[in-house]
Design an enzyme around this catalytic site. Structure first.
Site, PDB file in Angstrom:
ATOM      1  N   GLN A  63       2.913  10.122   1.692  1.00 17.63           N
ATOM      2  CA  GLN A  63       4.312   9.292   2.162  1.00 17.63           C
ATOM      3  C   GLN A  63       4.967   9.813   0.848  1.00 17.63           C
ATOM      4  OE1 GLN A  63       2.544   5.004   2.387  1.00 17.63           O
ATOM      5  NE2 GLN A  63       4.291   4.700   3.722  1.00 17.63           N
ATOM      6  N   HIS A  80      -3.923   1.464   8.322  1.00 19.99           N
ATOM      7  CA  HIS A  80      -3.215   2.065   8.261  1.00 19.99           C
ATOM      8  C   HIS A  80      -2.646   3.192   7.316  1.00 19.99           C
ATOM      9  CE1 HIS A  80       1.369   1.086   8.382  1.00 19.99           C
ATOM     10  NE2 HIS A  80       1.584   1.865   7.204  1.00 19.99           N
ATOM     11  N   GLU A  81      -3.383   3.152   5.990  1.00 19.59           N
ATOM     12  CA  GLU A  81      -3.146   4.051   5.230  1.00 19.59           C
ATOM     13  C   GLU A  81      -3.842   5.438   5.126  1.00 19.59           C
ATOM     14  OE1 GLU A  81      -1.043   3.569   3.336  1.00 19.59           O
ATOM     15  OE2 GLU A  81      -0.330   1.384   3.161  1.00 19.59           O
ATOM     16  N   HIS A  85      -1.931   7.634   7.410  1.00 17.31           N
ATOM     17  CA  HIS A  85      -1.339   8.230   7.026  1.00 17.31           C
ATOM     18  C   HIS A  85      -1.742   9.040   6.511  1.00 17.31           C
ATOM     19  CE1 HIS A  85       2.815   6.323   6.436  1.00 17.31           C
ATOM     20  NE2 HIS A  85       1.622   4.656   6.397  1.00 17.31           N
ATOM     21  N   CYS A  99       5.669  -0.345   7.363  1.00 19.90           N
ATOM     22  CA  CYS A  99       5.229   0.720   6.716  1.00 19.90           C
ATOM     23  C   CYS A  99       6.799   1.361   6.116  1.00 19.90           C
ATOM     24  CB  CYS A  99       5.757   1.856   7.971  1.00 19.90           C
ATOM     25  SG  CYS A  99       5.016   3.349   7.146  1.00 19.90           S
ATOM     26  N   LEU A 100       5.784   1.533   4.442  1.00 16.14           N
ATOM     27  CA  LEU A 100       7.669   2.187   3.803  1.00 16.14           C
ATOM     28  C   LEU A 100       8.006   3.406   3.847  1.00 16.14           C
ATOM     29  CD1 LEU A 100       5.977   1.339   0.369  1.00 16.14           C
ATOM     30  CD2 LEU A 100       7.576  -0.129   1.413  1.00 16.14           C
ATOM     31  N   GLY A 111       0.516  -1.289   0.080  1.00 16.02           N
ATOM     32  CA  GLY A 111       0.280  -0.139  -0.329  1.00 16.02           C
ATOM     33  C   GLY A 111       1.117   1.581  -0.360  1.00 16.02           C
TER      34      GLY A 111
HETATM   35  O1  K1U Z   1       1.131   2.615   4.572  1.00 19.87           O
HETATM   36  C1  K1U Z   1       2.471   1.806   3.864  1.00 19.87           C
HETATM   37  O2  K1U Z   1       3.687   2.004   4.476  1.00 19.87           O
HETATM   38  C2  K1U Z   1       2.569   0.834   3.694  1.00 19.87           C
HETATM   39  C3  K1U Z   1       2.983  -0.631   4.283  1.00 19.87           C
HETATM   40  C4  K1U Z   1       1.525  -1.348   4.185  1.00 19.87           C
HETATM   41  C5  K1U Z   1       0.858  -2.069   4.945  1.00 19.87           C
HETATM   42  C6  K1U Z   1       1.705  -3.472   5.168  1.00 19.87           C
HETATM   43  C7  K1U Z   1       1.451  -4.235   6.708  1.00 19.87           C
HETATM   44  C8  K1U Z   1       0.441  -4.002   7.410  1.00 19.87           C
HETATM   45  C9  K1U Z   1      -0.664  -2.909   7.069  1.00 19.87           C
HETATM   46  C10 K1U Z   1       0.663  -1.872   6.200  1.00 19.87           C
HETATM   47  C11 K1U Z   1       3.234  -1.917   3.740  1.00 19.87           C
HETATM   48  O3  K1U Z   1       3.378  -2.308   2.742  1.00 19.87           O
HETATM   49  S1  K1U Z   1       5.414  -1.982   4.839  1.00 19.87           S
HETATM   50  C12 K1U Z   1       5.761  -3.537   3.897  1.00 19.87           C
HETATM   51  C13 K1U Z   1       5.584  -4.520   3.494  1.00 19.87           C
HETATM   52  O4  K1U Z   1       5.411  -4.886   1.940  1.00 19.87           O
HETATM   53  C14 K1U Z   1       4.827  -5.249   4.474  1.00 19.87           C
HETATM   54  C15 K1U Z   1       4.965  -6.034   5.532  1.00 19.87           C
HETATM   55  C16 K1U Z   1       4.367  -6.761   6.561  1.00 19.87           C
HETATM   56  C17 K1U Z   1       3.645  -7.893   5.907  1.00 19.87           C
HETATM   57  C18 K1U Z   1       2.593  -7.256   4.967  1.00 19.87           C
HETATM   58  C19 K1U Z   1       3.853  -6.581   4.173  1.00 19.87           C
HETATM   59 ZN    ZN Z   2       2.712   3.509   6.700  1.00 18.00          ZN
END
Ligand code: K1U
Ligand code: ZN
Length: 184
Positions: A51, A134-135, A138, A92-93, A46
């Site tokens: 971001q 989560h988004e 943000h 989170c990225l 996401g």
């Molecule tokens: O918003 C962001 O920074 C993107 C985030 C989304 C997210 C992942 C996991 C839980 C809630 C929200 C990411 O993509 S983090 C990186 C990722 O690919 C990931 C991390 C944990 C589980 C699955 C994917």
């Molecule tokens: Zn995030």
């Protein structure tokens, strides 16, 4: 299409409250395409416009296995449908290499518009429910580490600083390895 730089925690710009999208213009469509490319490149599931330092209510997401189903949420409204909360290990990225459990409602309603201006009205559970909350955070200037202890927030700050340094070194090294072009 272009890769967009992702803001890193604790950049204060991540605290900006996003404005509603008034109209989906050609510029919005370019931003959507760039955000999807940026999300895939960073191996995320996401990405919120906040971001990438664009403070409008726009989210992209792809929860498919083969990364072939990007979804777009414009002006999203997310309403919890249950009181029950469950912990999920989030990443989170904008907080690279930091993962921790956050408790959120397990079922929510998403109301939004997609990239074509069509209405989305879905009751969702599982990873989609976690990710959209989560988004949404943000867009409201909230980062998942805000739910963690002060100690964990400090550790997250230090970790992000280290990761940025390593990435800068790797970037410089990669540039050194590039074959030199000459004008001759
Ligand atoms: O918003 C962001 O920074 C993107 C985030 C989304 C997210 C992942 C996991 C839980 C809630 C929200 C990411 O993509 S983090 C990186 C990722 O690919 C990931 C991390 C944990 C589980 C699955 C994917
Ligand atoms: Zn995030």
């Amino acid at each position: 299409m272009a890769l967009l730089p992702i803001l890193n925690y604790p950049d204060p710009r991540l605290r900006t409250i996003a404005e509603p999208v008034k109209e989906v213009t050609a510029e919005t469509k370019t931003l959507i395409a760039d955000m999807i490319e940026t999300m895939y490149d960073a191996q995320g599931i996401g990405l919120a416009a906040s971001q990438v330092d664009r403070h409008i209510q726009l989210i992209v997401m792809d929860l498919s296995e083969d990364k072939s189903h990007p979804r777009v949420f414009i002006n999203p409204k997310v309403t919890p449908l249950v009181e029950e909360k469950q912990p999920y290990e989030e990443g989170c990225l904008s907080v690279p290499d930091v993962y921790d459990k956050v408790e959120r409602p397990t079922k929510v309603r998403i109301e939004a518009l997609d990239e074509n201006g069509d209405k989305i009205d879905e009751d969702v559970e599982g990873l989609l429910a976690v990710c959209i909350q989560h988004e949404m955070d943000h867009l409201n200037g909230v980062i998942f580490v805000d739910y963690l202890s002060r100690l964990k927030q400090t550790r997250a700050r230090d970790k992000v600083r280290k990761v940025i340094k390593i990435r800068e070194k790797q970037g410089a090294h990669a540039a050194e390895q590039q074959p030199q072009t000459t004008n001759a």
